[in-house]
Write an enzyme that holds these catalytic residues in place. Structure first.
Site, PDB file in Angstrom:
ATOM      1  N   ASP A  77       3.355   1.313  13.758  1.00  0.00           N
ATOM      2  CA  ASP A  77       2.681  -0.377  13.929  1.00  0.00           C
ATOM      3  C   ASP A  77       3.387  -1.798  14.738  1.00  0.00           C
ATOM      4  O   ASP A  77       2.639  -2.073  15.371  1.00  0.00           O
ATOM      5  CB  ASP A  77       2.734  -1.603  12.823  1.00  0.00           C
ATOM      6  CG  ASP A  77       1.309  -0.049  11.654  1.00  0.00           C
ATOM      7  OD1 ASP A  77       0.544   0.443  12.358  1.00  0.00           O
ATOM      8  OD2 ASP A  77       1.287  -0.295  10.496  1.00  0.00           O
ATOM      9  N   ASP A 135       0.846  -1.315   0.340  1.00  0.00           N
ATOM     10  CA  ASP A 135      -0.176  -0.148   0.441  1.00  0.00           C
ATOM     11  C   ASP A 135       0.868   1.746  -0.167  1.00  0.00           C
ATOM     12  O   ASP A 135       0.373   2.305  -0.763  1.00  0.00           O
ATOM     13  CB  ASP A 135      -1.164   0.053   1.091  1.00  0.00           C
ATOM     14  CG  ASP A 135      -0.786  -0.041   2.416  1.00  0.00           C
ATOM     15  OD1 ASP A 135       0.831  -0.540   2.840  1.00  0.00           O
ATOM     16  OD2 ASP A 135      -1.390  -0.029   3.393  1.00  0.00           O
TER      17      ASP A 135
END
Length: 735
Positions: free
Chosen positions: A448, A71
């Site tokens: 993350d 992405d």
């Protein structure tokens, strides 16, 4: 996956505003030309994945040839001989940062060397338009066509099917489904594009548009994500000119989004997965249906209907995502659940055309020794989440791969699974520290997956991500300059938001207490030179800024520092434990504390203001030697603790700056920066205190937006570590 920091395009040098400085005016000399480029070898610091693999594609006619898309981190080609992924889009530079997100990819079954990518990370008004990259040598070199529309590789629906397709009837004809501008068509192998005539669906400016394109024999199918609950959302053309809704679409699917589709050429059946939202988040319902393309008969083949309850009473809600068929075995199909947090996502496999299914999760045996962080601080890794990328090797029925929000798993026997991620690095990097001593040359703070302690640069950290507690995205990382065994970190966590280490970052303990703001707005942290004082600032994800807090007992108690500018990043003086600095980007003011962070007073004023990404860095081993990277406003230096700043005339833009070991015979540390000396934004090194610069990256190694952080190695001259926003940590060494 993360939503990364959004970069902006570089402002031309002629428009850079000069700042008025306290006591000493800016020097308006022309930028000096960079010296000859220095030969560097660039490699990834190995972590292994860490980002959302949104698509994986085997070539149907070449054994071992496969591609993956991400992405925000570009596209990759699988090298079967080396058993690793080769990055294909590192050549995209600073101005093209928006093209590092890959919306879709396509191969030509009749011409194996041809590869096409639809690139464009965001479709927001502030982002640039998308582009189509086309290659005739499997991604080694590219030609580019800029589009007049925007794509959204890091937006909702990014794990849906491939929106790019080579027409099976004519290799010169390509189709591209967009989110907000309908269906496009090219008749010259992607060189030019125009709206496809005869496509009946009307785009919605806030919708999903075309979610998938797939060939079924000589017919083409397009999924449509802008559902109104009643209208058809799957279209077909048999002549490449006119498109019609597929007849008899199953009841209930009009209210869902077609996520992915796969065609079994043996049985002439098209399998389609559906969900009530485009994903990867937000899905609570879904189904799987198949269409007999010859007879037009639809059959529901959903393995398990969402909506039950788990053993602990939680609602078992989810959608369906990936779909793949076995090219060698008729009727063999694999689908994935998605967003199934209560019972954990799985793959379902059928060998009888969907009449019966077997979940592969229950029999799975995982080996994540190559990327230990996948245990997330526990004993066993999850089977996966955000599973939308899924493929079956057309030459090996038992070779399956599927993507998650952090890795790509593969199996050769449907039971034993391991990451198939070597060479693919997609982390968004936030902080970097290169310690002056100890076994680790690098500690990193990441989006993350928190903080990593890199004992070796060529292997994923053996300890995995930092635990006690486990963080999501790291927001702060700092080391005491005179006591490097003491390191602190902050970030988003479920069991505390701050932690300290007394062994250089190998093991951690949570702060005994934390300010109430830490839960919802953890920000950067600083530790003074001898490790006795902490300063922690707080910034909510929506940009709201809060006061800083101070602790002089290792995080046991905290007190507000009223005079610290809200939301500023604290900077510790590397030599004097009593001194801290802060840069108020709202007013362009440098503030300092000489009482260990208790109070701050203004020093230089009139500096560049209005951008939260301006950064102050303290030169190692020196008191009061400060550098300000002010983006397109240039580079500034103070040698008196921020009382006065001088603007450097050697570059016109500076986005991030750091220091490393000095060159032989030099009396000042090597200075590294991402900035612009002439017209190009690049990575530079200076061995003479920023009087002159040498470019150390090249046009093949640019990695899009690289403005977060950079640091040299204090023990090895020439080695530099560079944070990217989607291509992990790059490190360069002189050849």
């Amino acid at each position: 996956m993360h939503t990364p920091r959004l970069g902006r395009r570089v402002v031309l040098a002629g428009t850079a505003a000069a700042a008025a400085l306290t006591a000493l005016p800016a020097v308006h000399a022309p930028a000096r030309a960079a010296g000859p480029a220095s030969a560097y070898r660039w490699r990834n610091v190995v972590i292994g994945g860490t980002g959302f693999i949104t698509g994986v594609l085997f070539h149907p006619a070449v054994r071992g040839l496969a591609y993956a898309r991400t992405d925000i981190g570009g596209a990759y080609r699988w090298d079967e001989r080396a058993a690793r992924w080769i990055p294909l889009t590192d050549h995209l530079g600073w101005d093209d940062w928006n093209l590092l997100g890959v919306e879709a990819m396509a191969v030509d079954p009749a011409h194996p060397d041809r590869l096409y990518l639809a690139v464009g990370t965001y479709s927001q008004p502030w982002s640039g338009n998308g582009a189509v990259l086309r290659s005739a040598d499997r991604g080694q070199t590219w030609q580019r066509t800029d589009l007049t529309v925007k794509l959204g590789a890091n937006e909702d629906g990014r794990g849906a099917g491939e929106r790019l397709l080579v027409d099976p009837r004519d290799s010169d004809t390509l189709w591209l489904g967009t989110r907000h501008d309908g269906l496009l068509k090219s008749t010259d192998r992607g060189a030019t594009w125009a709206p496809a005539t005869g496509f009946p669906a009307t785009p919605n400016p806030s919708g999903q548009g075309v979610t998938l394109l797939v060939a079924a024999g000589r017919a083409l199918y397009a999924g449509w994500g802008d559902t109104d609950g009643t209208s058809p959302n799957l279209f077909r053309t048999t002549d490449g000119t006119t498109w019609h809704p597929v007849p008899g679409q199953p009841a209930g699917t009009a209210a869902k989004v077609p996520i992915r589709a796969a065609y079994d050429r043996h049985t002439r059946e098209l399998y389609v997965t559906y969900a009530d939202a485009p994903g990867p988040n937000g899905q609570t319902d879904g189904s799987v249906h198949k269409l007999a393309t010859v007879t037009g008969r639809w059959t529901e083949v959903t393995p398990v209907k969402p909506g039950g309850t788990t053993s602990d009473g939680s609602a078992d809600t989810f959608g369906y995502g990936g779909a793949a068929v076995d090219a060698r075995r008729p009727g063999t199909v694999v689908v994935s659940t998605n967003n199934r947090w209560a019972a954990v996502d799985t793959l379902y496999r059928s060998t009888d055309g969907g009449r019966s299914w077997t979940s592969l999760k229950e029999s799975a045996i995982f080996d994540v020794s190559e990327t230990p962080y996948l245990k997330w601080g526990g004993e066993q890794p999850k089977f996966g989440w955000w599973i939308q990328a899924l493929a079956v090797d057309p030459y090996d029925s038992r070779h399956l791969v599927y993507g998650t929000g952090a890795t790509l798993y593969g199996t050769r026997d449907l039971r034993h699974w391991a990451p198939r991620i070597r060479g693919l690095e997609e982390s968004a990097v936030r902080q970097l520290i290169s310690p002056p001593s100890g076994p680790a040359h690098l500690i990193s703070g990441l989006g993350d997956i928190g903080v990593m302690y890199h004992e070796r640069l060529t292997a994923s950290p053996a300890r995995g991500m930092a635990t006690n507690p486990v963080f999501g995205s790291a927001t702060g990382l700092a080391q005491a300059a005179r006591e490097p065994s003491y390191v602190v970190r902050t970030g988003w966590g479920d069991h505390g938001n701050g932690a300290c280490s007394t062994d250089g970052g190998r093991t951690w303990a949570p702060f005994a207490a934390q300010p109430g703001l830490a839960k919802d707005a953890p920000g950067p942290i600083a530790v003074n030179a001898d490790g006795t004082v902490l300063l922690w600032t707080f910034v909510h994800w929506d940009g709201t800024k809060y006061p800083a807090y101070r602790s002089a007992d290792g995080g046991a108690t905290w007190s507000e520092v009223a005079s610290f500018p809200k939301g500023a990043t604290p900077v510790a003086d590397p030599a004097d434990p009593a001194v801290f600095y802060a840069y108020d980007t709202d007013t362009g003011t440098l503030l300092a504390s000489t009482d260990g962070g208790r109070t701050f007073t203004a020093r230089a004023t009139g500096l560049p203001a209005g951008d939260s990404q301006f950064r102050v860095v303290a030169a190692p081993g020196r008191t009061g030697d400060l550098w300000l990277s002010a983006k397109w406003n240039g580079l500034y230096r103070s040698t008196d603790g921020g009382a006065r700043f001088t603007k450097a005339d050697s570059c016109w833009a500076s986005y991030t700056l750091g220091f490393g070991k000095a060159a032989d015979g030099a009396d000042y540390p090597a200075v590294y920066q991402v900035g612009a000396v002439e017209e190009i934004t690049a990575v530079y090194r200076s061995d003479d205190g920023a009087k002159t610069w040498t470019r150390i990256n090249d046009d093949a190694h640019q990695w899009g937006w690289t403005g977060e952080t950079i640091t040299g190695d204090p023990r090895l001259y020439g080695r530099v570590y560079l944070a990217t926003n989607g291509r992990g940590i790059q490190y360069g060494e002189p050849i």
